[in-house]
Design a protein around this motif. Structure first.
Motif, PDB file in Angstrom:
ATOM      1  N   MET A   1       0.818  -1.199   0.000  1.00 14.28           N
ATOM      2  CA  MET A   1       0.000   0.000   0.000  1.00 14.28           C
ATOM      3  C   MET A   1       0.863   1.265   0.000  1.00 14.28           C
ATOM      4  SD  MET A   1      -2.830   1.369   2.737  1.00 14.28           S
ATOM      5  CE  MET A   1      -1.707   2.036   3.934  1.00 14.28           C
ATOM      6  N   ILE A   2       1.959   1.257   0.751  1.00 12.92           N
ATOM      7  CA  ILE A   2       2.816   2.447   0.836  1.00 12.92           C
ATOM      8  C   ILE A   2       3.429   2.773  -0.524  1.00 12.92           C
ATOM      9  CG2 ILE A   2       4.911   3.396   1.885  1.00 12.92           C
ATOM     10  CD1 ILE A   2       2.496   3.419   3.708  1.00 12.92           C
ATOM     11  N   VAL A   3       3.807   1.742  -1.283  1.00 15.60           N
ATOM     12  CA  VAL A   3       4.372   1.995  -2.620  1.00 15.60           C
ATOM     13  C   VAL A   3       3.344   2.715  -3.493  1.00 15.60           C
ATOM     14  CG1 VAL A   3       5.233   0.907  -4.726  1.00 15.60           C
ATOM     15  CG2 VAL A   3       5.960   0.045  -2.498  1.00 15.60           C
ATOM     16  N   THR A   4       2.101   2.284  -3.431  1.00 17.10           N
ATOM     17  CA  THR A   4       1.031   2.939  -4.193  1.00 17.10           C
ATOM     18  C   THR A   4       0.863   4.384  -3.753  1.00 17.10           C
ATOM     19  OG1 THR A   4      -0.104   0.824  -4.417  1.00 17.10           O
ATOM     20  CG2 THR A   4      -1.405   2.798  -4.825  1.00 17.10           C
ATOM     21  N   LEU A   5       0.910   4.619  -2.440  1.00 17.55           N
ATOM     22  CA  LEU A   5       0.783   5.986  -1.927  1.00 17.55           C
ATOM     23  C   LEU A   5       1.950   6.859  -2.371  1.00 17.55           C
ATOM     24  CD1 LEU A   5      -0.479   5.272   1.716  1.00 17.55           C
ATOM     25  CD2 LEU A   5      -1.785   6.280  -0.168  1.00 17.55           C
ATOM     26  N   ILE A   6       3.155   6.285  -2.390  1.00 17.38           N
ATOM     27  CA  ILE A   6       4.335   7.046  -2.833  1.00 17.38           C
ATOM     28  C   ILE A   6       4.180   7.439  -4.301  1.00 17.38           C
ATOM     29  CG2 ILE A   6       6.801   6.848  -3.372  1.00 17.38           C
ATOM     30  CD1 ILE A   6       7.066   5.197  -0.780  1.00 17.38           C
ATOM     31  N   LEU A   7       3.760   6.494  -5.134  1.00 13.43           N
ATOM     32  CA  LEU A   7       3.568   6.795  -6.558  1.00 13.43           C
ATOM     33  C   LEU A   7       2.474   7.843  -6.750  1.00 13.43           C
ATOM     34  CD1 LEU A   7       3.826   3.195  -8.050  1.00 13.43           C
ATOM     35  CD2 LEU A   7       5.538   5.016  -8.168  1.00 13.43           C
ATOM     36  N   ALA A   8       1.401   7.729  -5.969  1.00 16.14           N
ATOM     37  CA  ALA A   8       0.317   8.711  -6.057  1.00 16.14           C
ATOM     38  C   ALA A   8       0.794  10.093  -5.613  1.00 16.14           C
ATOM     39  CB  ALA A   8      -0.869   8.258  -5.206  1.00 16.14           C
ATOM     40  N   ALA A   9       1.583  10.138  -4.541  1.00 14.76           N
ATOM     41  CA  ALA A   9       2.101  11.420  -4.047  1.00 14.76           C
ATOM     42  C   ALA A   9       3.050  12.051  -5.060  1.00 14.76           C
ATOM     43  CB  ALA A   9       2.805  11.223  -2.703  1.00 14.76           C
ATOM     44  N   GLU A  10       3.894  11.227  -5.684  1.00 17.31           N
ATOM     45  CA  GLU A  10       4.820  11.739  -6.700  1.00 17.31           C
ATOM     46  C   GLU A  10       4.050  12.332  -7.874  1.00 17.31           C
ATOM     47  OE1 GLU A  10       8.540  12.454  -8.633  1.00 17.31           O
ATOM     48  OE2 GLU A  10       7.998  12.100  -6.551  1.00 17.31           O
TER      49      GLU A  10
ATOM     50  N   LEU B   1       0.413   6.218  10.254  1.00 16.37           N
ATOM     51  CA  LEU B   1      -0.792   5.457  10.603  1.00 16.37           C
ATOM     52  C   LEU B   1      -0.679   3.992  10.187  1.00 16.37           C
ATOM     53  CD1 LEU B   1      -3.541   8.076   9.685  1.00 16.37           C
ATOM     54  CD2 LEU B   1      -2.767   7.413  11.978  1.00 16.37           C
ATOM     55  N   ASP B   2      -0.025   3.749   9.066  1.00 11.33           N
ATOM     56  CA  ASP B   2       0.182   2.373   8.612  1.00 11.33           C
ATOM     57  C   ASP B   2       1.012   1.598   9.623  1.00 11.33           C
ATOM     58  OD1 ASP B   2      -0.047   0.284   6.589  1.00 11.33           O
ATOM     59  OD2 ASP B   2       2.075   0.644   6.168  1.00 11.33           O
ATOM     60  N   LEU B   3       2.083   2.217  10.109  1.00 10.63           N
ATOM     61  CA  LEU B   3       2.939   1.554  11.101  1.00 10.63           C
ATOM     62  C   LEU B   3       2.217   1.402  12.435  1.00 10.63           C
ATOM     63  CD1 LEU B   3       6.385   3.201  10.313  1.00 10.63           C
ATOM     64  CD2 LEU B   3       5.705   0.830   9.877  1.00 10.63           C
ATOM     65  N   ARG B   4       1.465   2.421  12.822  1.00 14.36           N
ATOM     66  CA  ARG B   4       0.680   2.326  14.073  1.00 14.36           C
ATOM     67  C   ARG B   4      -0.394   1.241  13.976  1.00 14.36           C
ATOM     68  NH1 ARG B   4       1.644   5.071  18.945  1.00 14.36           N
ATOM     69  NH2 ARG B   4      -0.594   5.307  19.194  1.00 14.36           N
ATOM     70  N   GLY B   5      -0.829   0.971  12.766  1.00 15.52           N
ATOM     71  CA  GLY B   5      -1.858  -0.042  12.554  1.00 15.52           C
ATOM     72  C   GLY B   5      -1.321  -1.466  12.529  1.00 15.52           C
ATOM     73  N   GLY B   6      -0.023  -1.619  12.706  1.00 17.05           N
ATOM     74  CA  GLY B   6       0.544  -2.963  12.800  1.00 17.05           C
ATOM     75  C   GLY B   6       1.365  -3.415  11.612  1.00 17.05           C
ATOM     76  N   ALA B   7       1.583  -2.548  10.637  1.00 12.66           N
ATOM     77  CA  ALA B   7       2.406  -2.932   9.489  1.00 12.66           C
ATOM     78  C   ALA B   7       3.852  -3.135   9.925  1.00 12.66           C
ATOM     79  CB  ALA B   7       2.334  -1.864   8.405  1.00 12.66           C
ATOM     80  N   THR B   8       4.551  -4.022   9.240  1.00 12.02           N
ATOM     81  CA  THR B   8       5.976  -4.225   9.490  1.00 12.02           C
ATOM     82  C   THR B   8       6.745  -3.130   8.758  1.00 12.02           C
ATOM     83  OG1 THR B   8       5.667  -6.614   9.663  1.00 12.02           O
ATOM     84  CG2 THR B   8       7.897  -5.839   9.208  1.00 12.02           C
ATOM     85  N   ALA B   9       7.691  -2.525   9.449  1.00 12.83           N
ATOM     86  CA  ALA B   9       8.471  -1.440   8.856  1.00 12.83           C
ATOM     87  C   ALA B   9       9.272  -1.952   7.660  1.00 12.83           C
ATOM     88  CB  ALA B   9       9.410  -0.843   9.899  1.00 12.83           C
ATOM     89  N   SER B  10       9.354  -1.115   6.623  1.00 10.69           N
ATOM     90  CA  SER B  10      10.123  -1.482   5.434  1.00 10.69           C
ATOM     91  C   SER B  10      10.786  -0.231   4.873  1.00 10.69           C
ATOM     92  CB  SER B  10       9.215  -2.123   4.378  1.00 10.69           C
ATOM     93  OG  SER B  10       8.377  -1.128   3.802  1.00 10.69           O
ATOM     94  N   TRP B  11      11.600  -0.448   3.861  1.00 10.72           N
ATOM     95  CA  TRP B  11      12.289   0.678   3.233  1.00 10.72           C
ATOM     96  C   TRP B  11      11.292   1.657   2.626  1.00 10.72           C
ATOM     97  CZ3 TRP B  11      11.712   1.750  -1.910  1.00 10.72           C
ATOM     98  CH2 TRP B  11      11.160   0.745  -2.712  1.00 10.72           C
ATOM     99  N   THR B  12      10.095   1.186   2.269  1.00 15.91           N
ATOM    100  CA  THR B  12       9.109   2.094   1.677  1.00 15.91           C
ATOM    101  C   THR B  12       8.627   3.125   2.687  1.00 15.91           C
ATOM    102  OG1 THR B  12       7.315   0.518   2.149  1.00 15.91           O
ATOM    103  CG2 THR B  12       8.339   0.397  -0.027  1.00 15.91           C
ATOM    104  N   HIS B  13       8.553   2.733   3.961  1.00 15.42           N
ATOM    105  CA  HIS B  13       8.171   3.699   5.001  1.00 15.42           C
ATOM    106  C   HIS B  13       9.258   4.775   5.141  1.00 15.42           C
ATOM    107  CE1 HIS B  13       5.725   0.123   6.153  1.00 15.42           C
ATOM    108  NE2 HIS B  13       4.808   1.054   6.377  1.00 15.42           N
ATOM    109  N   ALA B  14      10.521   4.345   5.074  1.00 15.36           N
ATOM    110  CA  ALA B  14      11.624   5.310   5.147  1.00 15.36           C
ATOM    111  C   ALA B  14      11.630   6.220   3.919  1.00 15.36           C
ATOM    112  CB  ALA B  14      12.955   4.575   5.272  1.00 15.36           C
ATOM    113  N   LEU B  15      11.310   5.647   2.764  1.00 10.36           N
ATOM    114  CA  LEU B  15      11.254   6.453   1.542  1.00 10.36           C
ATOM    115  C   LEU B  15      10.153   7.508   1.636  1.00 10.36           C
ATOM    116  CD1 LEU B  15      12.266   6.976  -1.337  1.00 10.36           C
ATOM    117  CD2 LEU B  15      10.641   5.244  -2.131  1.00 10.36           C
ATOM    118  N   ALA B  16       9.017   7.142   2.220  1.00 15.58           N
ATOM    119  CA  ALA B  16       7.930   8.106   2.386  1.00 15.58           C
ATOM    120  C   ALA B  16       8.370   9.270   3.276  1.00 15.58           C
ATOM    121  CB  ALA B  16       6.703   7.416   2.978  1.00 15.58           C
TER     122      ALA B  16
END
Length: 196
Positions: free
Chosen positions: A1-10, A53-68
């Motif tokens: 989901m974060i990758v999709t959000l990053i592409l949408a934000a870009e 919010l994604d991380l607070r919701g229980g997602a596992t941290a990944s490089w995409t969170h750092a990229l965001a």
């Protein structure tokens, strides 16, 4: 989901930037344009908040969170210069403005330019570092050790930009023989003595 959000934000960043410039120069709605351009960082802020919010919701941290988080850092450090760059080109192309000058290439003007770029990078790195640290501190997400690797990448980016600025300060790039240089840019050529 974060990758999709990053592409949408870009995509949203560039669309809003184009709309902001189009309303300024084609429609002459300066107030609307200003609102759109000032609102550009809101896109990256929204991306960061959704990441949080994604991380607070229980997602596992990944490089995409750092990229965001890096997007927001970039927006703060480089955003105004990106807007100025696009504005100058839009003004030239659609509103009869002067042709934008290229970046200086030679002498102390190039050194000054590299230090400006370095400062923008350091601001971006500092903001990103703080945001990633906040993600680690205020979320209980698993896998936040991936953020430690991102710290290294931030450090490398800061070190490389600083090294480039220092190198142009200690050994400024010299223009080619016969070049007439103003503010680090070639503006003409001297005629060799034997050709006069």
């Amino acid at each position: 989901m974060i990758v999709t959000l990053i592409l949408a934000a870009e995509a949203a960043f560039w669309v809003v930037l184009a709309l902001g410039l189009a309303t300024r120069y084609l429609l002459r709605w300066r107030e609307v344009s200003t609102v759109l351009l000032v609102g550009l960082p809101v896109i990256d802020l929204a991306l960061f908040l959704l990441t949080f919010l994604d991380l607070r919701g229980g997602a596992t941290a990944s490089w995409t969170h750092a990229l965001a988080a890096s997007y927001l850092g970039f927006s703060v450090g480089y955003g105004p210069s990106v807007v100025r760059w696009a504005d100058a080109r839009f003004l030239h192309r659609f509103a009869g403005g002067p042709k934008p000058l290229p970046a200086p290439k030679y002498g102390t003007a190039r050194s000054r330019y590299e230090w400006v770029v370095c400062r923008r990078t350091l601001v971006s790195v500092a903001i990103t570092f703080a945001l990633i640290s906040a993600l680690k501190l205020f979320t209980d997400a698993a896998g936040t050790e991936v953020f430690d690797q991102w710290y290294w990448k931030l450090g490398i980016a800061a070190a490389v930009n600083t090294a480039i600025a220092v190198s142009y300060t200690l050994r400024p790039k010299e223009p080619p023989a016969g070049a007439i240089v103003e503010d680090g840019r070639i503006v003409g050529w001297r005629i060799p003595q034997q050709q006069r």
